[in-house]
Design a protein around this motif. Structure first.
Motif, short mmCIF file in Angstrom:
data_model
loop_
_atom_site.label_atom_id
_atom_site.label_comp_id
_atom_site.label_asym_id
_atom_site.label_seq_id
_atom_site.Cartn_x
_atom_site.Cartn_y
_atom_site.Cartn_z
N GLU A 175 -69.48 49.86 -68.19
CA GLU A 175 -70.35 49.14 -69.10
C GLU A 175 -70.44 47.77 -68.25
O GLU A 175 -71.26 47.06 -68.28
CB GLU A 175 -69.77 48.83 -70.18
CG GLU A 175 -70.70 48.10 -71.18
CD GLU A 175 -71.94 48.57 -71.37
OE1 GLU A 175 -72.85 47.57 -71.66
OE2 GLU A 175 -72.45 49.72 -71.35
N THR A 176 -69.26 47.30 -67.63
CA THR A 176 -69.40 45.98 -66.92
C THR A 176 -70.27 46.21 -65.74
O THR A 176 -71.13 45.07 -65.43
CB THR A 176 -68.18 45.61 -66.37
OG1 THR A 176 -67.17 45.59 -67.62
CG2 THR A 176 -68.12 44.50 -65.51
N ALA A 177 -70.60 47.23 -64.97
CA ALA A 177 -71.24 47.60 -63.76
C ALA A 177 -72.88 47.27 -64.38
O ALA A 177 -73.71 46.51 -64.06
CB ALA A 177 -71.24 48.61 -63.37
N ARG A 178 -73.04 47.85 -65.54
CA ARG A 178 -74.51 47.78 -66.34
C ARG A 178 -74.71 46.21 -66.76
O ARG A 178 -76.09 45.85 -66.41
CB ARG A 178 -74.36 48.63 -67.58
CG ARG A 178 -74.74 50.28 -67.36
CD ARG A 178 -74.87 50.78 -68.50
NE ARG A 178 -75.00 52.33 -68.20
CZ ARG A 178 -73.77 53.16 -68.41
NH1 ARG A 178 -72.63 52.50 -68.63
NH2 ARG A 178 -73.76 54.34 -68.24
N VAL A 234 -65.46 57.90 -61.99
CA VAL A 234 -66.67 58.48 -61.99
C VAL A 234 -67.72 58.22 -62.87
O VAL A 234 -67.60 58.52 -64.06
CB VAL A 234 -66.46 60.24 -62.24
CG1 VAL A 234 -67.45 60.74 -61.83
CG2 VAL A 234 -65.29 60.37 -61.22
N PRO A 235 -68.50 57.10 -62.50
CA PRO A 235 -69.69 56.60 -63.39
C PRO A 235 -70.81 57.73 -63.84
O PRO A 235 -70.78 58.34 -63.07
CB PRO A 235 -70.01 55.44 -62.84
CG PRO A 235 -69.65 55.76 -61.36
CD PRO A 235 -68.40 56.49 -61.22
N PRO A 236 -71.37 57.53 -64.84
CA PRO A 236 -72.40 58.26 -65.28
C PRO A 236 -73.51 58.09 -64.42
O PRO A 236 -73.73 57.19 -63.57
CB PRO A 236 -72.69 58.10 -66.89
CG PRO A 236 -71.94 56.83 -67.01
CD PRO A 236 -70.81 56.39 -66.12
N ASP A 259 -74.67 51.85 -58.77
CA ASP A 259 -73.50 52.15 -57.86
C ASP A 259 -72.56 51.26 -57.80
O ASP A 259 -72.65 49.67 -58.09
CB ASP A 259 -74.23 52.04 -56.56
CG ASP A 259 -74.52 53.05 -55.69
OD1 ASP A 259 -73.93 54.29 -56.23
OD2 ASP A 259 -74.80 53.09 -54.58
N ILE A 260 -71.46 51.49 -57.81
CA ILE A 260 -70.04 50.63 -57.79
C ILE A 260 -69.31 51.05 -56.64
O ILE A 260 -68.28 51.98 -56.15
CB ILE A 260 -69.07 50.95 -59.14
CG1 ILE A 260 -70.03 50.89 -60.36
CG2 ILE A 260 -67.84 50.30 -59.15
CD1 ILE A 260 -69.23 51.36 -61.52
N PRO A 261 -69.34 50.24 -55.66
CA PRO A 261 -68.52 50.27 -54.36
C PRO A 261 -67.20 50.19 -54.51
O PRO A 261 -66.54 49.43 -55.33
CB PRO A 261 -68.95 49.34 -53.54
CG PRO A 261 -70.41 48.96 -53.83
CD PRO A 261 -70.41 49.23 -55.56
N VAL A 262 -66.08 50.99 -53.92
CA VAL A 262 -64.67 50.90 -54.24
C VAL A 262 -64.12 50.84 -52.77
O VAL A 262 -64.25 51.25 -51.76
CB VAL A 262 -64.30 52.39 -54.68
CG1 VAL A 262 -62.96 52.25 -54.83
CG2 VAL A 262 -64.94 52.50 -56.14
N HIS A 263 -63.36 49.66 -52.68
CA HIS A 263 -62.64 49.27 -51.76
C HIS A 263 -61.04 49.57 -51.84
O HIS A 263 -60.69 49.37 -53.02
CB HIS A 263 -62.61 47.49 -51.45
CG HIS A 263 -63.99 47.17 -51.22
ND1 HIS A 263 -64.85 47.33 -50.22
CD2 HIS A 263 -64.88 46.74 -52.24
CE1 HIS A 263 -66.01 46.97 -50.30
NE2 HIS A 263 -66.09 46.64 -51.75
N CYS A 264 -60.49 49.87 -50.97
CA CYS A 264 -59.06 50.37 -50.94
C CYS A 264 -58.05 49.38 -51.64
O CYS A 264 -57.00 49.54 -52.08
CB CYS A 264 -58.45 51.03 -49.71
SG CYS A 264 -58.43 49.78 -48.37
#
Length: 131
Positions: A65-68, A89-91, A96-101
């Motif tokens: 929801e934050t990404a939206r 795992v977004p709907p 898009d939500i990039p993920v960094h290690c």
């Protein structure tokens, strides 16, 4: 159990760090932190989860929801150091939500935008933020 948060504004992006457990009891406080972020920064937001001990399904939904919400404000969300017990795992309708290690990797992507170390940053945090 709730969360603590800290928000730091860099040149062109922000870092929202969260500590604790992002579960049902913390979702409202997390939403308040996101409201603070939306009102006080520009550009992408790195959600630093280094100090997060874990998250529930409700916590994961709060992140999507934050990404939206950020997309609606013309901003994007990136994650750094997601909890070890799962992935997000977004709907399909989520931005898009990039993920960094880790946070260092996320910051390196934005290094050209960072202020020199001697310049003051703007930062806000909850009283219980770990030192």
């Amino acid at each position: 159990m709730t969360i603590e948060w800290r928000y730091t504004v860099e040149d062109g992006f922000g870092v929202l760090s969260v500590a604790g457990y992002l579960g049902p009891a913390a979702v409202r406080r997390f939403g308040g932190a996101v409201g603070w972020v939306v009102a006080r920064g520009t550009g992408p937001v790195i959600l630093d989860l280094t100090e997060l001990r874990g998250w529930s399904v409700e916590g994961q939904l709060a992140i999507t929801e934050t990404a939206r919400r950020l997309a609606g404000a013309g901003r994007s969300l990136e994650l750094a150091a997601i909890p070890a017990e799962g992935s997000l795992v977004p709907p399909a309708d989520c931005p898009d939500i990039p993920v960094h290690c880790d946070l260092a990797t996320a910051l390196s992507v934005h290094a050209r935008h960072m202020s020199p170390p001697d310049e003051a940053q703007q930062a806000w945090r909850t009283d219980g933020w770990p030192t």
